[in-house]
Design a protein around this motif. Sequence first.
Motif, mmCIF file in Angstrom:
data_model
loop_
_atom_site.group_PDB
_atom_site.id
_atom_site.type_symbol
_atom_site.label_atom_id
_atom_site.label_comp_id
_atom_site.label_asym_id
_atom_site.label_seq_id
_atom_site.Cartn_x
_atom_site.Cartn_y
_atom_site.Cartn_z
ATOM 1 N N GLY A 45 0.909 -1.263 0.038
ATOM 2 C CA GLY A 45 -0.065 0.039 0.025
ATOM 3 C C GLY A 45 0.703 1.120 -0.274
ATOM 4 O O GLY A 45 2.018 1.181 -0.073
ATOM 5 N N GLU A 46 0.207 2.361 0.337
ATOM 6 C CA GLU A 46 1.044 3.677 0.275
ATOM 7 C C GLU A 46 1.624 4.087 1.486
ATOM 8 O O GLU A 46 1.053 3.634 2.547
ATOM 9 C CB GLU A 46 -0.219 4.747 0.045
ATOM 10 N N PHE A 47 2.754 4.457 1.655
ATOM 11 C CA PHE A 47 3.387 4.892 2.819
ATOM 12 C C PHE A 47 3.647 6.418 2.897
ATOM 13 O O PHE A 47 3.810 7.237 1.891
ATOM 14 C CB PHE A 47 5.032 4.427 2.584
ATOM 15 N N LEU A 48 3.718 6.775 4.162
ATOM 16 C CA LEU A 48 3.671 8.055 4.704
ATOM 17 C C LEU A 48 5.098 8.491 4.691
ATOM 18 O O LEU A 48 5.523 9.658 4.562
ATOM 19 C CB LEU A 48 2.990 8.529 5.939
ATOM 20 N N GLY A 49 5.840 7.732 5.163
ATOM 21 C CA GLY A 49 7.294 7.977 5.714
ATOM 22 C C GLY A 49 7.148 8.139 7.286
ATOM 23 O O GLY A 49 5.839 8.739 7.727
ATOM 24 N N VAL A 50 8.220 7.577 8.149
ATOM 25 C CA VAL A 50 7.927 7.683 9.451
ATOM 26 C C VAL A 50 8.184 9.104 10.018
ATOM 27 O O VAL A 50 7.154 9.287 10.955
ATOM 28 C CB VAL A 50 9.189 6.794 10.066
ATOM 29 N N ARG A 51 8.698 9.860 9.459
ATOM 30 C CA ARG A 51 8.876 11.184 9.898
ATOM 31 C C ARG A 51 7.558 11.970 9.637
ATOM 32 O O ARG A 51 7.100 12.492 10.871
ATOM 33 C CB ARG A 51 9.852 12.088 9.249
ATOM 34 N N GLN A 52 6.794 11.904 8.692
ATOM 35 C CA GLN A 52 5.356 12.422 8.415
ATOM 36 C C GLN A 52 4.492 11.778 9.316
ATOM 37 O O GLN A 52 3.503 12.377 10.010
ATOM 38 C CB GLN A 52 5.108 12.392 6.871
ATOM 39 N N LEU A 53 4.449 10.585 9.676
ATOM 40 C CA LEU A 53 3.662 9.682 10.427
ATOM 41 C C LEU A 53 3.666 10.266 11.870
ATOM 42 O O LEU A 53 2.698 10.601 12.396
ATOM 43 C CB LEU A 53 3.916 8.296 10.378
ATOM 44 N N MET A 54 5.023 10.550 12.291
ATOM 45 C CA MET A 54 5.166 10.965 13.719
ATOM 46 C C MET A 54 4.676 12.492 13.660
ATOM 47 O O MET A 54 4.024 13.019 14.705
ATOM 48 C CB MET A 54 6.680 10.799 13.927
#
Length: 86
Positions: A45-54
């Motif tokens: 699926g689609e990833f946000l990126g850990v930095r953006q998720l946080m």
Amino acid sequence: MTDSVEEYEALRRLIRETDLTMIQWRNFNIDPDWYMGKIGVAETGEFLGVRQLMELIQEEFPQVRFGYFNPPMERIRGQYSADFAH
């Protein structure tokens, strides 16, 4: 895996349902392609990126604190029974 849109939505639900106040982030320190192959996941699926998720979690839930508690090198080089067994 933890920064997919699906996992982000699940984390948001968990925070709301449990009044979670801290997330201890850890990395796998493993090749993601190898790991995904081993557990049989082909589509992520689609990833946000850990930095953006946080950042998104912090914006929506300012009461949630983040931790990352790897021991310092001095402790890693010590004796296991004295430095880790507590």
